[in-house]
Each structure stands twice: as C-alpha cells, then as structure tokens.
Design an enzyme around this catalytic site. Structure first.
Site, PDB file in Angstrom:
ATOM      1  N   HIS A  75       0.181  -0.139   0.722  1.00 26.99           N
ATOM      2  CA  HIS A  75       0.059  -0.217   2.186  1.00 26.99           C
ATOM      3  C   HIS A  75      -1.390  -0.299   2.640  1.00 26.99           C
ATOM      4  O   HIS A  75      -1.668  -0.711   3.758  1.00 26.99           O
ATOM      5  CB  HIS A  75       0.754   0.995   2.830  1.00 26.99           C
ATOM      6  CG  HIS A  75       2.240   0.941   2.670  1.00 26.99           C
ATOM      7  ND1 HIS A  75       3.086   0.533   3.671  1.00 26.99           N
ATOM      8  CD2 HIS A  75       3.042   1.202   1.602  1.00 26.99           C
ATOM      9  CE1 HIS A  75       4.332   0.559   3.240  1.00 26.99           C
ATOM     10  NE2 HIS A  75       4.334   0.963   1.980  1.00 26.99           N
TER      11      HIS A  75
ATOM     12  N   ASP B  11      -8.402  -1.704   7.404  1.00 25.56           N
ATOM     13  CA  ASP B  11      -7.009  -1.236   7.507  1.00 25.56           C
ATOM     14  C   ASP B  11      -6.112  -2.161   6.700  1.00 25.56           C
ATOM     15  O   ASP B  11      -6.336  -3.378   6.697  1.00 25.56           O
ATOM     16  CB  ASP B  11      -6.552  -1.257   8.977  1.00 25.56           C
ATOM     17  CG  ASP B  11      -5.721  -0.042   9.346  1.00 25.56           C
ATOM     18  OD1 ASP B  11      -5.006   0.470   8.471  1.00 25.56           O
ATOM     19  OD2 ASP B  11      -5.791   0.391  10.521  1.00 25.56           O
TER      20      ASP B  11
HETATM   21  C1  GDG Z   1      -0.623   2.790   6.772  1.00 24.02           C
HETATM   22  C2  GDG Z   1      -1.817   1.844   6.580  1.00 24.02           C
HETATM   23  C3  GDG Z   1      -0.426  -0.042   7.417  1.00 24.02           C
HETATM   24  C4  GDG Z   1       0.841   6.660  15.954  1.00 24.02           C
HETATM   25  N1  GDG Z   1       0.668   7.640  16.868  1.00 24.02           N
HETATM   26  C5  GDG Z   1       1.895   7.989  17.299  1.00 24.02           C
HETATM   27  C6  GDG Z   1       2.835   7.212  16.625  1.00 24.02           C
HETATM   28  N2  GDG Z   1       2.168   6.394  15.801  1.00 24.02           N
HETATM   29  C7  GDG Z   1       2.768   5.360  14.915  1.00 24.02           C
HETATM   30  C8  GDG Z   1       2.425   3.971  15.385  1.00 24.02           C
HETATM   31  C9  GDG Z   1       2.543   3.148  14.101  1.00 24.02           C
HETATM   32  C10 GDG Z   1       2.168   4.151  13.027  1.00 24.02           C
HETATM   33  O1  GDG Z   1       2.242   5.456  13.600  1.00 24.02           O
HETATM   34  C11 GDG Z   1       0.737   3.959  12.528  1.00 24.02           C
HETATM   35  O2  GDG Z   1       0.711   2.841  11.663  1.00 24.02           O
HETATM   36  P1  GDG Z   1      -0.639   2.075  11.313  1.00 24.02           P
HETATM   37  O3  GDG Z   1      -0.270   0.836  10.591  1.00 24.02           O
HETATM   38  O4  GDG Z   1      -1.375   1.799  12.561  1.00 24.02           O
HETATM   39  O5  GDG Z   1      -1.541   3.041  10.434  1.00 24.02           O
HETATM   40  P2  GDG Z   1      -1.351   4.078   9.190  1.00 24.02           P
HETATM   41  O6  GDG Z   1      -0.682   5.317   9.626  1.00 24.02           O
HETATM   42  O7  GDG Z   1      -2.730   4.271   8.656  1.00 24.02           O
HETATM   43  O8  GDG Z   1      -0.441   3.301   8.117  1.00 24.02           O
HETATM   44  C12 GDG Z   1      -1.753   0.703   7.575  1.00 24.02           C
HETATM   45  C13 GDG Z   1       0.753   0.926   7.458  1.00 24.02           C
HETATM   46  O9  GDG Z   1       0.582   1.987   6.520  1.00 24.02           O
HETATM   47  C14 GDG Z   1       2.077   0.220   7.140  1.00 24.02           C
HETATM   48  O10 GDG Z   1       2.004  -0.475   5.929  1.00 24.02           O
HETATM   49  O11 GDG Z   1      -0.299  -0.954   8.488  1.00 24.02           O
HETATM   50  O12 GDG Z   1      -2.821  -0.197   7.359  1.00 24.02           O
HETATM   51  O13 GDG Z   1      -3.052   2.565   6.717  1.00 24.02           O
HETATM   52  O14 GDG Z   1       3.873   2.723  13.882  1.00 24.02           O
HETATM   53  O15 GDG Z   1       3.306   3.592  16.398  1.00 24.02           O
HETATM   54  N3  GDG Z   1       4.161   7.310  16.838  1.00 24.02           N
HETATM   55  C15 GDG Z   1       4.568   8.249  17.757  1.00 24.02           C
HETATM   56  N4  GDG Z   1       3.709   9.056  18.432  1.00 24.02           N
HETATM   57  C16 GDG Z   1       2.369   8.965  18.248  1.00 24.02           C
HETATM   58  O16 GDG Z   1       1.602   9.701  18.876  1.00 24.02           O
HETATM   59  N5  GDG Z   1       5.880   8.380  17.996  1.00 24.02           N
END
Ligand code: GDG
Length: 577
Positions: A218, A424
């Site tokens: 990821h 990222d």
């Molecule tokens: C890893 C990789 C890759 C965030 N704050 C809240 C909340 N979220 C949810 C978002 C989104 C998820 O969390 C975050 O996903 P990201 O992709 O932005 O980042 P990572 O957590 O670092 O994820 C990344 C991912 O895996 C998937 O392969 O894209 O690069 O680092 O879905 O919406 N959800 C809620 N409340 C919050 O305050 N409900």
C-alpha cells in the site's frame, strides 16, 4: 545465521518443527471452522450483507478462488458505517460474498505464542483474529515496520531508526502469523497486505505452502539507494520473491522495485516478470481506487443530514472559501508545510480562505509522531494567533476522527481539497474529495506530485504541487480559490471519469484474477497425462494457465506424448512415432 534463514528456521521458543505437532491438526481445525459456522447461525456475530444488490460481485467469485487474506490489522465489518473508501470497502465484500478468510491481529496481545486464531463468521466468509505475541509486538510494529520500513519506503532517510532486535521481532511475528495462516492451507491462494508482512510469503513457503501467494504494497517503494539504508534489505527482497504476484500502487513504485532487484540482487526482469531460484514472480501495478458512485451518494445525503454541523462551520467562515485537509497526523503527510503555505495565503489575501484540518492521531507510542504533533500544534497556534480575529478563524484544527457521514458532507462543502503528502502510496483522500463533489459546482484538488494519485490525475486535472515548497502550494491554493466554474467542471469531470473507470472493486478483481493465473491448474482432460508419477496435487509440478505459460504446458504435454511407456506405446495409448 542470515536473517531470512532465521525467519523459517528452528529457534528457541519459535521452532517450526515438527509441523504436525506444532500446528493445529487439520481435522481439529476443520472442526473449529465448522463450529464457527454454526455459531454464525446466531444472528449476533453473523453479518449478512444488508443491501446485497448494492454490492458489486468480486472476481473471487468470477475466479472461483477460495482466498485467505492476511493483513496486520482487520477491518471492522461495521455495517452501521458506509464503506466509502479503503481496504475495508474492497475486501469486506470478498469475505462476505465469496467466503474468503481474512486473518490479522485481533488487537490483543498474548503471552501464549501458539494460541489459534479466533474465528468469526462474516457472511459466507470468516474473520480470523490473532492475538500477537506481546514480547515481539513493539519491535515488530512500532520498531521495524513503523520506524525503519515506513520512513524508508517514503524516502525519508532522516526519519529512519531501529535496531537489530526490531528486525528479529519483525521476523518472529511474520513467522508466527505464517504458522497461523498455515491452518488455512486447504484454501486456493493467499493474498498478503502491506509492509508489516513483507516476508510472510517466505515463511509460508518454509512451511510447505505451494499454493499461489500474492502480496500488495500500500505504501511507495523507494529507489535502490534508499533501500540500501534498510538493514537486511537483501534478505527482505529475496524473501519477497517467494510471492507469485507482487502488486504496487504506481509505475514509480514498480520500477523502483525492479531497479532494486537489479542493483541489490543482480536480478533482471522482463515486463515485470522476475525469475529467481524459486520460480516466477510477476510484479505489476494495481492502483487502488474507491467506490466513487457510493461515495458521491453518501456525500450528497450527508451534506443534507449534517446541515447543522456544516452550516455552523460555514457561518464561522464569514465569507471565506473553505479548504479541507484530512490526514492521519503522520510526518509523511506534509501537514506542517501545508500550514506554512496557508500562512503565505493569509498574509497575501487576508480572509480569502480558511483551512479545516482534520489530523487524526496515529502511532502515539512512537516519539517521532509525538514530536510531529507538537510541531503542527505549535504552527497552527502561531498562524491563528497572527492572522485570526474575533470574527474569523484562519485554521480549524481537529484531532478527533469524524464520522464517515461528516467527512463526506465536508468534502462536498469544501471549495478546495488540499492533499500535500511528502510521499504517499496512493492517497485515498484525494480520490474521495473528487468523488464527493457536486457535478454542477465542483471544488478543486491541490495535490502533491509525490502522491500515488498524481500518477492518475495529471496537471490538466488537479493542481499539482511540490509539497516541500510552501510558496508553490500557496500559489495553487490561491488559483484554486479563484478558478472559474467552467474550468472547475472540466478538471473535475476528467478526474471523475478516471475514478469511475477503475474502482476499488476493479482493483480487487484485477489482483485476484492475476493471482488466480498462477494457481496450480490441471485441466481435467489432461489429468491422465500429467498424473503419472505424482500422487496428489501438491506433489505435481506447477502448470499455470497464464497465456504466456501455455507454451510451457504444451511443451510438457508434447514431451509426455512422445515419452514411450514400458510397452512402447505413448501415454495417450497410441504408438510412439
Ligand atoms: C495507506 C497508504 C494508500 C481519515 N480521517 C478520517 C477518516 N479517514 C479515512 C479517509 C481515507 C483513509 O482514512 C486514509 O487513507 P489514505 O490513502 O489517505 O492514507 P493512509 O491511511 O496512509 O493509507 C496510502 C492507502 O493505504 C490505501 O492503499 O492510499 O498511500 O499510506 O479513506 O477517508 N475516516 C473517518 N473519519 C476520519 O476522521 N471516518
């Protein structure tokens, strides 16, 4: 002893041998699975898909493959929350509809190192929660995974720390999880997730698993000189070649991995195919997506439902535009530079825009994260102190998580989405922000060039920025806040088309289909040819159905055809030419 050997070797307290004694007897295991299925008759633990018509079919069904998914953490399967993004949205349907087993940490630690996984039925499938060994958990998770690998994979060398003991613990936990996953050896294939479990496939092979094993990373994968800084990187990469399929988010990651194999292990590749002593490993890009349709529906509904919350925020804006940033409070996310960028905008164009920054706390037990939080907290106070007035707040800053409904509604209400990670894997927030927009009045995405999502969204779509340059981010913010409706619609439509063309469901289907291609498959009508000399399926050599390998299968069949039997006839019953 080299560390990879150690991963699979006998060691005090973690011995693999003899497998029959160490591992749960298959019959006992089947019994437990069946018990769990019966427990599933009780409506409380059993989760039945509430709106099956809304769930897309997964290729786990198309490919008819009985999967074991393994990840560090498990999804919650909380049906009261809409699944709008991420791994849960992709893999929960695979478990519930196709009967996959998803194994991962239960969240509890144990001193009993060989306690079996706790099975709970979820639809047709199961979740298997494992209590991980307390003695090794910190070295594995906070240590090698999050303090050594995480910064290295994100190309942040100054953040790398760790010790040889951390690597030992990382190896031990991978070996431990492999022993638990071995209980599911009657299934067709394994799909392992993320950097916590790089050597899990190696550990499974050591235990004798010859089923297809796939892995998806990821996070990003860095260039060879960065990987050089990871202790034991040779062993780790060699262990990754035990997987049949290695999935990456972007071409950048894929190419870096292939370059690392070449530089560090002297292994060449062709079209992502690497041949090692074990066999073939296919390396491919599988860019993770979201379910844009579902996200758009949730956003529209949420904006209406959350009206009080959002309208009270809008009142506080006092006419300023709203920008939104949603991140874990992680130093890879570039929140500090982003705040500096807003500082520039506030100075140049006072009250033109406010930032709502949701920065949820993450990995609090790691000092670097505490320090980053203090740094960001300080910056927010300084900037608000400098530019705020009684009537206007420049930055709204929140550390507590929002509900999915609040999140979706806020995405839609925001004129600008600001996603500026230093690096990222993909960044789902960027995709969710786009999907949540009102098609008739969409917002603008300001996106780091170094997020995986920037390989999907080009400069005609998002405003791409260097996340280390606050002035550049500030210029993009200012441009976004002033952009004409026509340009906003044009940019947004192009991004939305891409999101719809490759959803999170396509992603999991694609991976599973490719994994299925490396499955041991012998067509029934060829069994009499291939069966000679092999007692059962695991003892047969691998013949794969991937088109590129059909030639190999044909050559083998031809050879068998021409091989004379003791009575001089060939194996098809005819005379050998
Ligand atoms: C890893 C990789 C890759 C965030 N704050 C809240 C909340 N979220 C949810 C978002 C989104 C998820 O969390 C975050 O996903 P990201 O992709 O932005 O980042 P990572 O957590 O670092 O994820 C990344 C991912 O895996 C998937 O392969 O894209 O690069 O680092 O879905 O919406 N959800 C809620 N409340 C919050 O305050 N409900």
């Amino acid at each position: 002893m080299n560390s990879v050997d150690a991963l699979g070797s006998d060691r005090a307290g973690t011995s693999y041998a003899p497998q029959q004694q160490q591992l749960m007897d298959q019959t006992a295991f089947d019994q437990r699975l069946s018990d769990a299925q019966q427990a599933g008759a009780d409506p409380s633990p059993r989760v039945v898909s509430a709106q099956p018509e809304e769930r897309l079919d997964t290729s786990a069904q198309q490919a008819n493959i009985r999967l074991v998914i393994v990840s560090n953490r498990l999804a919650t399967f909380d049906r009261s929350q809409p699944k709008t993004g991420g791994l849960a949205a992709a893999l929960e349907p695979v478990v519930e509809r196709s009967g996959a087993v998803w194994m991962g940490s239960s969240g509890n630690l144990s001193d009993d190192s060989e306690r079996p996984a706790n099975l709970t039925q979820r639809g047709e499938g199961h979740v298997a929660g494992l209590d991980l060994p307390a003695a090794h958990y910190p070295g594995y998770c906070q240590g090698f995974a999050n303090s050594t690998l995480w910064p290295a994979l994100h190309s942040l060398p100054d953040r790398i720390s760790g010790s040889e003991e951390h690597y030992e613990s990382y190896s031990e936990i991978n070996a431990f999880m492999a022993r638990a996953a071995f209980d599911f050896r009657d299934r067709d294939a394994y799909w392992v997730h993320d950097y916590h479990l790089l050597p899990l496939g190696f550990c499974l092979r050591k235990l004798g698993i010859d089923r297809p094993i796939g892995f998806f990373l990821h996070t990003p994968w860095p260039a060879p000189d960065m990987m050089e800084r990871v202790p034991n990187h040779h062993e780790l990469m060699r262990s990754m070649l035990e997987y049949d399929l290695l999935g990456f988010q972007t071409n950048w990651d894929l190419n870096n991995f292939l370059a690392c194999l070449y530089s560090h292990l002297g292994l060449a590749s062709e079209d992502g195919l690497v041949i090692s002593e074990r066999g073939r490993t296919l390396c491919r890009k599988f860019p993770i997506g979201i379910d844009p349709k579902q996200f758009a529906e949730n956003a529209a509904e949420s904006l209406a439902d959350q009206n009080d919350y959002i309208s009270s925020l809008q009142k506080k804006l006092n006419g300023a535009k709203l920008a939104i940033g949603i991140d874990r409070l992680d130093y890879t996310k570039g929140i500090d530079n982003r705040i500096e960028a807003f500082n520039h905008v506030f100075a140049a164009e006072p009250r033109s825009i406010s930032l709502l920054q949701i920065a949820t706390l993450t990995r609090p037990e790691i000092e670097a994260y505490g320090e980053y939080k203090r740094n960001v907290d300080g910056l927010v106070s300084r900037v608000n102190g400098e530019h705020g007035t009684d009537e206007w707040t420049p930055i709204f800053y929140e550390n507590n998580p929002l509900t999915q409904a609040q999140l979706a509604g806020l995405y839609r209400a925001a004129h600008v989405g600001v996603v500026t990670p230093l690096r990222d894997g993909m960044n789902l927030v960027a995709k969710e922000y786009v999907a949540a927009q009102d098609p008739n009045d969409p917002g603008v995405l300001v996106l780091s060039k170094f997020a995986g999502a920037a390989e999907d969204f080009n400069e005609n779509e998002a405003l791409l920025v260097d996340p280390t340059r606050p002035e550049e981010i500030a210029a993009a913010l200012s441009k976004a806040a002033k952009m004409s409706l026509e340009e906003r619609i044009q940019r947004w439509r192009a991004m939305m088309d891409k999101l719809e063309a490759y959803t999170i469901h396509n992603w999991s289907e694609d991976f599973i289909r490719e994994l299925d291609n490396s499955r041991v498959t012998v067509p029934a009508d060829q069994f009499r040819n291939l069966g000679f000399g092999w007692v059962n399926e695991p003892q047969m050599p691998l013949y794969r159905t991937r088109p590129a390998l059909d030639a190999e299968l044909k050559r083998t069949l031809d050879r068998l055809w021409f091989l004379p039997t003791t009575n001089g006839a060939n194996h098809m019953g005819g005379a050998a030419p």
